[in-house]
Write an enzyme that holds these catalytic residues in place. Structure first.
Site, PDB file in Angstrom:
ATOM      1  CG  HIS A   1      12.884  -7.201  46.957  1.00  0.00           C
ATOM      2  ND1 HIS A   1      11.523  -7.221  46.997  1.00  0.00           N
ATOM      3  CD2 HIS A   1      13.252  -8.454  46.598  1.00  0.00           C
ATOM      4  CE1 HIS A   1      11.081  -8.416  46.655  1.00  0.00           C
ATOM      5  NE2 HIS A   1      12.117  -9.185  46.418  1.00  0.00           N
TER       6      HIS A   1
ATOM      7  NE  ARG B   1      15.238 -11.219  40.547  1.00  0.00           N
ATOM      8  CZ  ARG B   1      16.532 -10.912  40.458  1.00  0.00           C
ATOM      9  NH1 ARG B   1      16.930  -9.982  39.590  1.00  0.00           N
ATOM     10  NH2 ARG B   1      17.415 -11.500  41.237  1.00  0.00           N
TER      11      ARG B   1
ATOM     12  NE  ARG C   1      11.006 -15.401  38.921  1.00  0.00           N
ATOM     13  CZ  ARG C   1      11.638 -14.902  39.993  1.00  0.00           C
ATOM     14  NH1 ARG C   1      12.321 -15.703  40.796  1.00  0.00           N
ATOM     15  NH2 ARG C   1      11.591 -13.614  40.256  1.00  0.00           N
TER      16      ARG C   1
ATOM     17  CG  ASN D   1      17.807 -15.073  47.377  1.00  0.00           C
ATOM     18  OD1 ASN D   1      18.947 -15.449  47.613  1.00  0.00           O
ATOM     19  ND2 ASN D   1      17.542 -14.077  46.554  1.00  0.00           N
ATOM     20  CG  ASP D   2      11.634 -17.393  48.045  1.00  0.00           C
ATOM     21  OD1 ASP D   2      11.579 -16.658  49.047  1.00  0.00           O
ATOM     22  OD2 ASP D   2      11.065 -17.125  46.987  1.00  0.00           O
TER      23      ASP D   2
ATOM     24  NE  ARG E   1      14.304 -12.669  50.365  1.00  0.00           N
ATOM     25  CZ  ARG E   1      13.874 -13.318  49.308  1.00  0.00           C
ATOM     26  NH1 ARG E   1      13.951 -14.625  49.273  1.00  0.00           N
ATOM     27  NH2 ARG E   1      13.349 -12.682  48.288  1.00  0.00           N
TER      28      ARG E   1
END
Length: 761
Positions: free
Chosen positions: A365, A472, A508, A629-630, A640
């Site tokens: 992050h 987000r 989201r 990413n996921d 990660r």
């Protein structure tokens, strides 16, 4: 054996210097294996030679003064093979090299095992015996096990400064020493380091000299008295509930803090020039080591009490000392064992030149945040002696993921040219703001941004963003000490929707779990990334989900630019349930008189199950958005955020590219929008491939947007498709990256994202 290994490892961990740590190893191993010689050779990273650093059995004067080249002797053979060498007559081996002055000529048998940390040879552990015999399998297994345990201990101790590196003297350190990590955010930074660390953690306190020992001693005594007061208050609070004997433990704590004991030692170290926190760490760790070495289990437990007292004193010292932001008189390179977003939040952004984190990966992050802010960053620099780098001049290369300490004037000049070229590129990007992201042959690609804060709106519009591809919502949830109310959420979402209207804004639903936790809603799981997260949490808590959906729809009143996205979808049933709830929330809001339209709804493709159900999911929703990413970490089974496997995480892995292409192929005739909103979208190299596959929207950080636009506007769709064809059949990620680098250079677009002045490979 296990108990002995633990004892040796603990003693080495608690050592205060490299010679002390190594002496512990050779002394304990020699005794445990009943051999006549035990020696340790460590690699000097500057010369690549194996230096005899410690020995019991050879001449002690040889330690530190005798070395072997990397291709010389049996020690070099162990290093080259990276496996044990076990010989009953070492002198008969063709690789044998006599080390003059060591007295080893009378020892026949030889067993050497490599000390390896993250594929890097740190050194070789050797035992020798005068008798001509082969060491048995048990002895070899013991030495291998011990070296594996010690590798991480030695590497971590060097990095934290608990033990000094081989080349700790300033003359050698001045020779452009390079440490390798992984790129976190592109760019170059030149400046002085400032080491930051979490509060009340003795293990991460660096050594620092002080010019004002009187002030440090005064601060220490104030902290000491504060702890004494805390202990007396604690004793009084429980006095009615415990016996006098048990209450006596608090008296023991107070005696430990007497001037004649630990406090006196700390003051002496401060008078010797060490700052109070460093002196506290040194003394507490030394005493903890003594307790841990005791055979009596009761006394060993006192080590825990002592460590607790040390942390309490440290906490009070840190309250007295300067706050993080007060330590910045000029822009600096921030260094830490594990940088966090909260640490960065305490530092004025204009004072951050670059970031270096010993732990973490390019998709941590902090790295994602750094890319959003355009701050050059290197992650996972595991062997960096970060605790020794406070106020030390550094060069950070975020393109190749490397850090240079004590750079020479020549090296600084080379990298300054890179910095100057970066500034020129920034000026070129400014001219692109109002131009469309369109290829030279007319193919249009939409560039959106990922946001999480209201401050992102202005920055995104200034960079030419055409909408929000991912808002987000967990960010405003994280900065509170409770769930935000529906009314509060309406205000939060309205800012984003109004800021970009009439452009679309994709919001989201709450995506917590995994590595994203709410302080007031803890989720404790053994395997959080495969556990209760994303849509799984919100469908289990309808009160949270319905309040959020209602707030989103209310916030879109009269604007009609809302899109809702569902995270962590792994089956169609979750989508059907969520859609029913969204329709119910929409009907409720309409009944309340709001002028709203039913928002478009989409799902995130971020788990392998969703890849194979893309067609079925597309039939239920209006759009699909790949969370690269996921999806990458789940496809490759790579965490990660784990630096041990960070090098295995790559969105250019053939499996990832094929999965991405498979999604496009499945939904080609479904009439749904298709986007990518992970970090892959903001990488110009990856953006070319995604556009060629058929993705029509890429959503990224505002900082990445101009680079992607610059590249797309200078190639044709035909060129992009040719590049895709050339890399899709390649066998591994490195081959994809190297091939794309060459193809972009041939297309004359590499110059648009990276200065032509090559950084040092």
């Amino acid at each position: 054996m296990l108990g002995l290994l633990r004892q040796i490892t603990q003693e080495v961990t608690d050592a205060q210097s490299l010679p002390a740590a190594l002496d512990i190893i050779v002394r304990r191993v020699r005794r445990a294996m009943r051999t006549e010689v035990c020696s340790i050779y460590l690699v000097d990273n500057l010369t690549s030679e194996y230096v005899l650093m410690a020995t019991r059995g050879l001449h002690s004067t040889a330690a530190g003064s005798v070395s072997l080249k990397e291709d010389e002797g049996l020690v070099g053979l162990v290093g080259r093979r990276a496996e044990p060498v076990n010989l009953e007559n070492a002198q008969a081996h063709p690789s044998y090299c006599y080390l003059e002055g060591t007295g080893e000529e009378r020892f026949r048998s030889f067993l050497g095992v490599p000390i390896i940390h993250h594929r890097q040879i740190l050194g070789v552990l050797v035992v020798q015996h005068e008798e001509q015999r082969r060491f048995d399998e048990g002895e070899e297994a013991f030495l291998i096990t011990l070296s594996a345990q010690l590798a991480g201990v030695i590497a971590h101790a060097e990095a934290t400064g608990a033990i000094n590196s081989i080349s700790a003297d300033q003359e050698k350190m001045a020779a452009d020493v390079r440490y390798k990590g992984v790129p976190g955010s592109s760019g170059v930074a030149i400046g002085r380091g400032v080491v930051v660390f979490p509060p009340a953690d003795l293990n991460v306190i660096p050594d620092r000299t002080t010019d004002t020992p009187e002030t440090e001693i005064s601060d220490f005594y104030q902290a000491l008295e504060a702890v004494r007061t805390d202990i007396r208050l604690a004793s009084d609070r429980i006095s009615e509930h415990v016996s006098e004997d048990e209450k006596g433990l608090f008296d023991v704590y107070l005696k430990i803090l007497d001037d004649d004991s630990i406090a006196g030692e700390i003051v002496r170290k401060i008078n010797d020039g060490q700052w109070a926190q460093g002196a506290l760490r040194q003394v507490i760790q030394a005493h903890v080591k003594q307790f841990n070495a005791m055979d009596d289990s009761y006394l060993r437990e006192r080590a825990t009490d002592l460590r607790d007292l040390g942390c309490r004193i440290l906490s009070h010292l840190q309250e007295k000392g300067p706050k993080i932001k007060e330590r910045f008189s000029e822009p600096s390179i921030i260094i830490g064992e594990e940088l966090t977003a909260s640490m960065l939040g305490e530092i004025p952004i204009h004072n951050i030149k670059g970031l270096v984190s010993v732990k973490g990966s390019g998709n941590s992050h902090v790295a994602i945040l750094a890319r959003a802010m355009g701050i050059p960053t290197v992650m996972g620099v595991l062997d960096l002696p970060y605790a020794q780098l406070d106020k030390v001049e550094l060069i950070l290369d975020g393109y190749l993921g490397q850090v240079f300490t004590y750079p020479s004037d020549n090296l600084k000049e080379n990298f300054q040219q890179v910095v100057n070229e970066e500034r020129q590129l920034e000026k070129q990007y400014e001219t692109l703001k109002d131009l469309p992201c369109e290829t030279k042959d007319g193919h249009r690609l939409n560039l959106y941004v990922n946001t999480g804060l209201s401050a992102d709106i202005g920055r995104s519009l200034d960079r030419g963003a055409e909408g929000i591809g991912l808002y987000r919502t967990e960010v405003p949830f994280m900065v509170r000490d409770r769930f935000p109310t529906e009314a509060e959420q309406v205000q939060i979402y309205r800012l984003q929707l109004e800021g970009f209207a009439p452009a679309p804004v994709t919001v989201r639903t709450l995506d917590i779990g995994g590595d994203k936790a709410l302080p007031y809603f803890p989720i404790e799981e053994a395997n959080p990334f495969l556990g209760w997260r994303g849509i799984r949490v919100t469908l289990d808590h309808l009160e949270i989900f319905m309040a959020q959906i209602r707030a989103m729809i209310k916030a879109s009143a009269d604007l009609h630019n809302l899109k809702i996205m569902l995270p962590m979808i792994s089956n169609a049933a979750e989508v059907e349930e969520a859609l029913a709830l969204i329709r119910r929330a929409f009907a409720e809001v309409k009944e309340e008189g709001y002028n709203v339209k039913m928002p478009r709804v989409g799902v995130m493709i971020e788990v392998p199950a969703a890849v194979y159900q893309a067609k079925e999911l597309a039939s239920l929703v209006d759009f699909l958005s790949v969370g690269s990413n996921d999806l990458t970490q789940y496809l490759l089974a790579v965490d990660r955020n784990n630096p041990r496997v960070a090098s295995l995480y790559s969105s250019h892995h053939p499996a990832v590219l094929r999965a991405l292409y498979s999604i496009v192929d499945q939904v080609r005739d479904e009439g749904v929008g298709l986007s990518v909103c992970g970090e892959m979208a903001g990488d110009p190299m990856s953006a070319i491939l995604l556009m060629a596959m058929g993705y029509d929207v890429l959503s990224m950080s505002a900082t990445s947007l101009p680079k992607v636009k610059a590249v797309i506007r200078n190639i044709t769709m035909a060129q992009a498709q040719d590049m895709l064809s050339e890399v899709m059949e390649l066998p591994h990620a490195e081959a994809v990256t190297q091939t794309m680098t060459r193809l972009m250079r041939e297309a004359n677009v590499e110059r648009l994202i990276r200065p032509s002045k090559t950084t040092i490979e």
